[in-house]
Design an enzyme around this catalytic site. Structure first.
Site, short mmCIF file in Angstrom:
data_model
loop_
_atom_site.label_atom_id
_atom_site.label_comp_id
_atom_site.label_asym_id
_atom_site.label_seq_id
_atom_site.Cartn_x
_atom_site.Cartn_y
_atom_site.Cartn_z
N LYS A 13 4.91 9.41 8.13
CA LYS A 13 4.81 8.48 9.97
C LYS A 13 5.52 9.00 11.34
O LYS A 13 5.67 10.42 11.74
CB LYS A 13 4.68 7.11 10.26
CG LYS A 13 3.47 6.81 9.29
CD LYS A 13 3.53 5.01 9.16
CE LYS A 13 2.50 4.33 8.16
NZ LYS A 13 0.58 4.54 8.42
N ASP A 39 9.57 3.15 -1.12
CA ASP A 39 8.65 3.54 0.03
C ASP A 39 8.90 3.65 1.55
O ASP A 39 8.02 2.02 1.44
CB ASP A 39 6.58 3.11 -0.41
CG ASP A 39 5.71 3.33 0.17
OD1 ASP A 39 6.37 4.42 1.70
OD2 ASP A 39 5.04 3.39 0.17
N TYR A 61 0.74 -0.82 0.17
CA TYR A 61 0.04 0.02 -0.11
C TYR A 61 0.74 1.38 -0.03
O TYR A 61 1.74 1.58 0.89
CB TYR A 61 -0.73 0.05 1.46
CG TYR A 61 -1.60 1.20 1.41
CD1 TYR A 61 -2.55 1.02 0.61
CD2 TYR A 61 -1.85 2.35 2.33
CE1 TYR A 61 -4.07 2.86 0.74
CE2 TYR A 61 -2.43 3.31 2.61
CZ TYR A 61 -3.37 3.95 1.68
OH TYR A 61 -3.87 4.70 1.79
#
Ligand SMILES: Cc1ncc(COP(=O)(O)O)c(C=O)c1O
Length: 437
Positions: free
Chosen positions: A268, A236, A141
């Site tokens: 994050k 990523d 994702y």
């Protein structure tokens, strides 16, 4: 009716599903999400006054736990200086320097979410190569970016189809979706389409189908394959960055094996609990971004001074000791989870990427999305609710990592250990398993 029940009903009247990101709604496990009023260290307190050990940690960012006093002090001082100016600021430069010092990138551009980071990295890769095709892996994702909300087409080398209503076929018509950890599939699409591929994007270690570590050498193989075909390798690290280890997943493979991604994405942890994310890479690639170069990219709140102050404070406090603590606490919880599930006769496998780990209620190993999809959802729902009753807030989905922080001390870990045997028995007693295939 609890206050969380009341609030959930109220929220659903004005917010779709009552939540602002779907997984929070408990759809995968049933029941009512707890509305959290405050958090400190390893603990969440809900609006009914219940306290939980937090194993979500805001889905990764809270590496130091909630309301860390030093981060709070820095943020309060930043807020007092004004919250957004739309001009260059000192904290964004310092955060860029901190990221460049840790990760194999020479320059970074800040954005406000991981979605924006991956979307922008892909635009830059297309701009840099003059090519249009993007390769991704099933189960990875990268945020809700149209061309990445894609499902595999009918054959390995066929283009993808939209993964959700609202994404037009034209958006996924340039995306190829492959099974993770499958070198032959990667070789095949690069043989068939290599001269059209702008980039391959992968989670550095997937955490969004549960934690599925790359096979030894897999990321290096991806980097080499991209290089051989003139495509860019986009790693990523929105989830793994500054979380799997001090240098993210790259510190565990690239740094050891001697390769670097062309572009990386972060989010994050580097936002310290605020909306901040980034993408970065080699100086000459990043120089293609406007205003230096022709590839357009922008954001009103990008590099926001409060968010970058929180991220900077967090990264400066994220010393080797923090990662050693996460490893030790994680090892204790993993061992106790295996012991409890084994004693109850529940098939399971625990997989890790650095300090990140997740528990699959299926026979392992889990090497790709197909394997992950075998996890027993009914058993997980029973396990989840028993843990919640015992004061442990796990991710309300069987496909997520369990996140710890440096604030998860012996008392917090002990609460988890005490809850596990009962939750394992609840999982064993759940009606016959259901998987999502
Ligand atoms: C690996 C990865 N990339 C990108 C994203 C998207 O980030 P955001 O939710 O901030 O848009 C996520 C979010 O979980 C992620 O885990």
């Amino acid at each position: 009716m609890s206050r969380s029940d009341e609030l959930f009903e109220r929220a659903k009247r004005t917010i779709p599903g009552g939540v602002n990101s779907p997984v929070r709604a408990f759809n995968a496990v049933g029941g009512t999400p707890r509305f959290i009023e405050s958090a400190r260290g390893a603990y969440l307190t809900d609006v009914d006054g219940n306290e939980y050990v937090d194993l979500i940690c805001s889905w990764g960012p809270m590496l130091l736990g909630h309301a860390h006093p030093e981060v709070q002090r820095e943020v309060a001082a930043a807020v007092a200086r004004g919250t957004s100016y739309g001009t260059p600021t000192v904290p964004e430069v310092e955060l860029a320097e901190e990221i460049v010092a840790r990760a194999p990138v020479e320059r970074v551009r800040f954005v406000s979410s991981g979605t924006e980071a991956t979307m922008s990295a892909i635009r830059l890769a297309r701009g840099a190569t003059g090519r249009d095709v993007v390769v991704k892996f099933a189960g990875c994702y990268h945020g809700h970016v149209d061309p990445l909300l894609a499902s595999a087409g009918s054959g390995l080398a066929t283009f993808a189809v939209p993964g959700t209503p609202g994404v037009p076929e034209s958006s996924t018509a340039l995306t190829l979706v492959l099974p993770y950890n499958d070198r032959a599939a990667v070789d095949k699409v690069f043989t068939d389409h290599g001269d059209r591929i702008a980039c391959l994007i992968t989670e550095a270690a997937p955490g969004n189908m549960g934690v599925v570590p790359p096979d030894a050498g897999f990321n290096g193989f991806l980097a080499a394959t991209c290089a051989a075909h003139g495509a860019l390798f986009v790693s990523d690290e929105v989830m793994t960055g500054f979380r799997a280890g001090r240098q993210g997943q790259w510190g565990l493979d690239g740094a050891v094996e001697g390769w670097r991604p062309d572009l990386m994405t972060f989010g994050k942890v580097m936002g310290g609990g605020f909306p901040a994310a980034a993408f970065g890479g080699r100086a000459e690639l990043m120089a293609l971004l406007s205003p230096e170069g022709p590839v357009y990219q922008a954001g009103t709140l990008s590099g926001n001074p409060v968010a970058t102050t929180a991220g900077l404070a967090t990264l400066r406090l994220a010393t080797d000791d923090v990662y050693a603590h996460l490893t030790a606490a994680g090892d204790t919880i993993k061992a106790a989870t295996t012991a409890a599930l084994s004693a109850a006769g529940v098939p399971h496998v625990i997989q890790s990427a650095g300090t990140m780990f997740s528990v699959f209620l299926t026979e392992g190993p889990v090497r790709d999305f197909d394997d992950a999809s075998r996890t027993d959802l009914t058993a997980y729902a029973a396990f989840f609710h028993a843990m919640l009753e015992a004061g442990v807030y796990l991710p309300p989905s069987a496909y997520e990592a369990w996140f710890l922080s440096s604030a998860h001390d012996d008392r917090a870990v002990q609460t988890v250990l005490d809850a596990l045997p009962g939750a394992a028995r609840a999982a064993a007693a759940a009606p016959a398993g259901e998987d999502r295939r």
